[in-house]
Design a protein around this motif. Structure first.
Motif, short mmCIF file in Angstrom:
data_model
loop_
_atom_site.label_atom_id
_atom_site.label_comp_id
_atom_site.label_asym_id
_atom_site.label_seq_id
_atom_site.Cartn_x
_atom_site.Cartn_y
_atom_site.Cartn_z
N VAL A 157 0.69 -1.18 -0.02
CA VAL A 157 -0.34 0.23 0.28
C VAL A 157 0.85 1.13 -0.36
O VAL A 157 2.39 1.40 0.52
N TYR A 158 0.70 2.31 -0.24
CA TYR A 158 1.20 3.62 -0.22
C TYR A 158 1.00 4.43 1.33
O TYR A 158 0.51 4.02 1.81
N ASP A 159 2.15 5.06 1.56
CA ASP A 159 2.52 5.46 2.47
C ASP A 159 2.37 6.50 2.30
O ASP A 159 2.62 7.71 1.47
N SER A 160 1.08 6.92 3.01
CA SER A 160 -0.13 8.38 3.83
C SER A 160 0.59 9.37 4.23
O SER A 160 -0.58 10.28 4.35
N ASP B 175 -5.82 9.67 -4.29
CA ASP B 175 -6.57 9.58 -3.02
C ASP B 175 -5.17 8.30 -2.86
O ASP B 175 -4.90 7.07 -4.01
N PRO B 176 -4.39 8.34 -2.10
CA PRO B 176 -3.51 7.40 -1.40
C PRO B 176 -4.44 6.11 -0.90
O PRO B 176 -3.57 4.68 -1.18
N MET B 177 -5.81 6.26 -1.04
CA MET B 177 -6.22 4.69 -0.85
C MET B 177 -6.25 3.63 -2.58
O MET B 177 -7.01 3.13 -2.58
N PHE B 178 -6.31 5.13 -3.37
CA PHE B 178 -6.07 4.14 -4.76
C PHE B 178 -8.12 3.70 -4.86
O PHE B 178 -7.37 2.93 -5.33
N GLN C 264 -1.14 -0.32 -13.34
CA GLN C 264 0.53 -0.28 -13.18
C GLN C 264 0.57 1.24 -12.66
O GLN C 264 1.72 0.94 -11.69
N THR C 265 -0.34 2.11 -12.82
CA THR C 265 0.62 3.77 -11.99
C THR C 265 0.11 3.16 -10.58
O THR C 265 0.67 3.81 -9.96
N ARG C 266 -0.48 2.93 -10.22
CA ARG C 266 -0.42 2.93 -8.40
C ARG C 266 -0.09 2.04 -7.88
O ARG C 266 1.10 2.41 -7.34
N GLN C 267 0.60 0.42 -8.66
CA GLN C 267 1.64 0.13 -8.21
C GLN C 267 3.64 1.31 -8.35
O GLN C 267 4.44 1.35 -7.54
N GLU C 268 3.55 2.10 -9.43
CA GLU C 268 4.01 2.87 -9.85
C GLU C 268 4.44 3.92 -7.99
O GLU C 268 5.69 4.58 -7.89
N PHE C 269 3.14 4.39 -7.81
CA PHE C 269 3.66 5.84 -6.98
C PHE C 269 3.96 5.16 -5.65
O PHE C 269 4.43 5.73 -5.02
N LYS D 213 5.74 2.52 -5.53
CA LYS D 213 7.02 2.61 -5.14
C LYS D 213 7.98 3.53 -5.22
O LYS D 213 9.74 3.32 -4.46
N LEU D 214 7.93 4.56 -5.91
CA LEU D 214 8.42 6.36 -5.88
C LEU D 214 8.40 6.25 -4.46
O LEU D 214 9.63 6.51 -3.62
N LYS D 215 7.42 6.14 -3.68
CA LYS D 215 7.01 6.64 -2.19
C LYS D 215 8.06 5.72 -1.49
O LYS D 215 9.17 6.55 -0.29
N ALA D 216 7.57 4.12 -1.60
CA ALA D 216 8.76 3.73 -0.71
C ALA D 216 10.48 4.97 -1.17
O ALA D 216 11.31 3.96 -0.33
#
Length: 383
Positions: A42-45, A190-193, A227-232, A234-237
């Motif tokens: 998950v995205y680090d919000s 949103d970070p919840m995608f 795909q874009t969700r996964q890259e965001f 990855k970017l934040k991490a």
């Protein structure tokens, strides 16, 4: 022990030690060696609300301009060029300050800029078969005398010339976790995608380009939104981990930019499919003709806004954009002729399918993907 032997032994030790030092220094600089990296699920919000707060005046000002544009869709309502200029250049956040110089000139040019053209056509009425001097409202949409919905060149053109251009500016210089949050905000997710632009289900539903991404994504977990969700994520991490993970950071950022552009292109294809569907349906009524000209104008706006974005930040070239705009009868350097798609559909319709084929070739979309872009999956799947 001879002095010569001592000298040779000392030289050998120094040479060996120096070589070891060089080897130990060179090893971390090998670009092929990347630290192991486990991408989160998950995205680090943490910090997202704080980091995105300074960008909200930008979106608010965008809404001011968009509303002023839409006021012209009311028959008999005049929209002044001055009010459009003010909404673009003034306010708490100047949209002009983050728009490409090229598109600024297309919006602000006196007499024939998009703001001037919209103003001249407002307050009157239009019919594609008996075109008047300046255009006007036709079935609740405002067109210029050439059947071009200038408001779409303004609103959708800003998706590339302003929104994407502003996002690019944030990637210049030092990137931090805050950068990822701000890019995500501008993208509109949103970070919840949620993968949905349905505000009935989600208070923070997808907006801006993320909304179009959701519409083109079938929810299988492999589409452009997913795909874009996964890259965001990855970017934040990667940004949280620091400099040793810059290779992962750069991979994610490149993928986000390409997907952003692909979503834009997929939405253009969707619009052209929809226009062809209506044109093939037989005798058109006023509502259908108006919708065809709207769809083509919107597609032209999405394309035109990417013109003069730096080549290192996009896949499509300006020359390819120009070719596509010609096919849509919205050339960048001459008057449009969008009305011809509804007055001479037999002659003009093939141009739309040619444009779809060219876009498919530019981005390498498969036939299955192009066919899927016909759909609005959010509406079709009720999600």
């Amino acid at each position: 022990m001879s002095q010569l032997y001592v000298f040779r032994r000392t030289a050998l030790l120094l040479t060996t030690g120096f070589a070891l030092v060089l080897a130990s220094c060179a090893e971390p600089q090998d670009e092929n060696l990347k630290p192991s990296f486990s991408i989160p699920l998950v995205y680090d919000s943490v910090g997202y609300q704080f980091h995105s707060q300074p960008l909200k005046p930008f979106i608010d000002q965008w809404a001011v301009l968009t509303q002023e544009v839409k006021n012209g869709n009311q028959g008999g309502v005049y929209v002044s060029e001055e009010s459009l200029n003010a909404a673009f250049t003034q306010g708490p956040f100047s949209l002009q300050s983050v728009t490409t110089p090229y598109y600024q000139s297309r919006l602000l040019a006196q007499n024939n800029g998009y703001f001037a053209e919209l103003s001249k056509s407002s307050g009157s009425y239009f019919n594609p078969f008996s075109r008047n001097w300046e255009g006007g409202v036709y079935n609740s949409l405002l067109f210029d005398e050439y059947g071009l919905e200038t408001g779409q060149l303004i609103e959708k053109g800003l998706y590339g010339a302003t929104l994407y251009n502003y996002a690019l500016s944030l990637t210049e210089g030092n990137l931090t976790p805050a950068t990822a949050d701000q890019l995500l905000f501008l993208f509109g997710a949103d970070p919840m995608f949620y993968n949905s632009d349905n505000t009935t289900f989600y208070a923070n539903a997808d907006r801006r380009m993320a909304a179009y991404a959701a519409q083109r994504d079938n929810g299988s977990g492999t589409g452009l939104y997913s795909q874009t969700r996964q890259e965001f994520i990855k970017l934040k991490a990667a940004l949280n981990e620091g400099e040793d993970y810059n290779a992962y950071r750069d991979e994610a950022l490149a993928a986000i930019k390409l997907n952003w552009e692909k979503i834009n292109a997929a939405t253009v294809i969707h619009n052209l499919h929809e226009a062809v569907l209506r044109l093939n349906s037989g005798d058109l009524n006023d509502a259908q003709r108006s919708e065809v000209m709207h769809l083509i104008s919107e597609a032209a706006g999405f394309l035109h806004g990417w013109r003069t974005i730096e080549g290192r930040h996009k896949k499509i070239t300006d020359g390819q954009i120009d070719e596509l705009l010609e096919l849509l009868n919205v050339p960048y350097d001459r008057s449009a002729a969008v009305y011809r798609f509804v007055t001479n559909p037999g002659e003009e319709l093939p141009k739309l399918m040619e444009a779809v084929g060219k876009i498919q070739g530019i981005y390498g979309f498969t036939n299955e993907e192009v066919e899927s872009f016909r759909r609005n999956y959010v509406a079709d799947q009720g999600r």
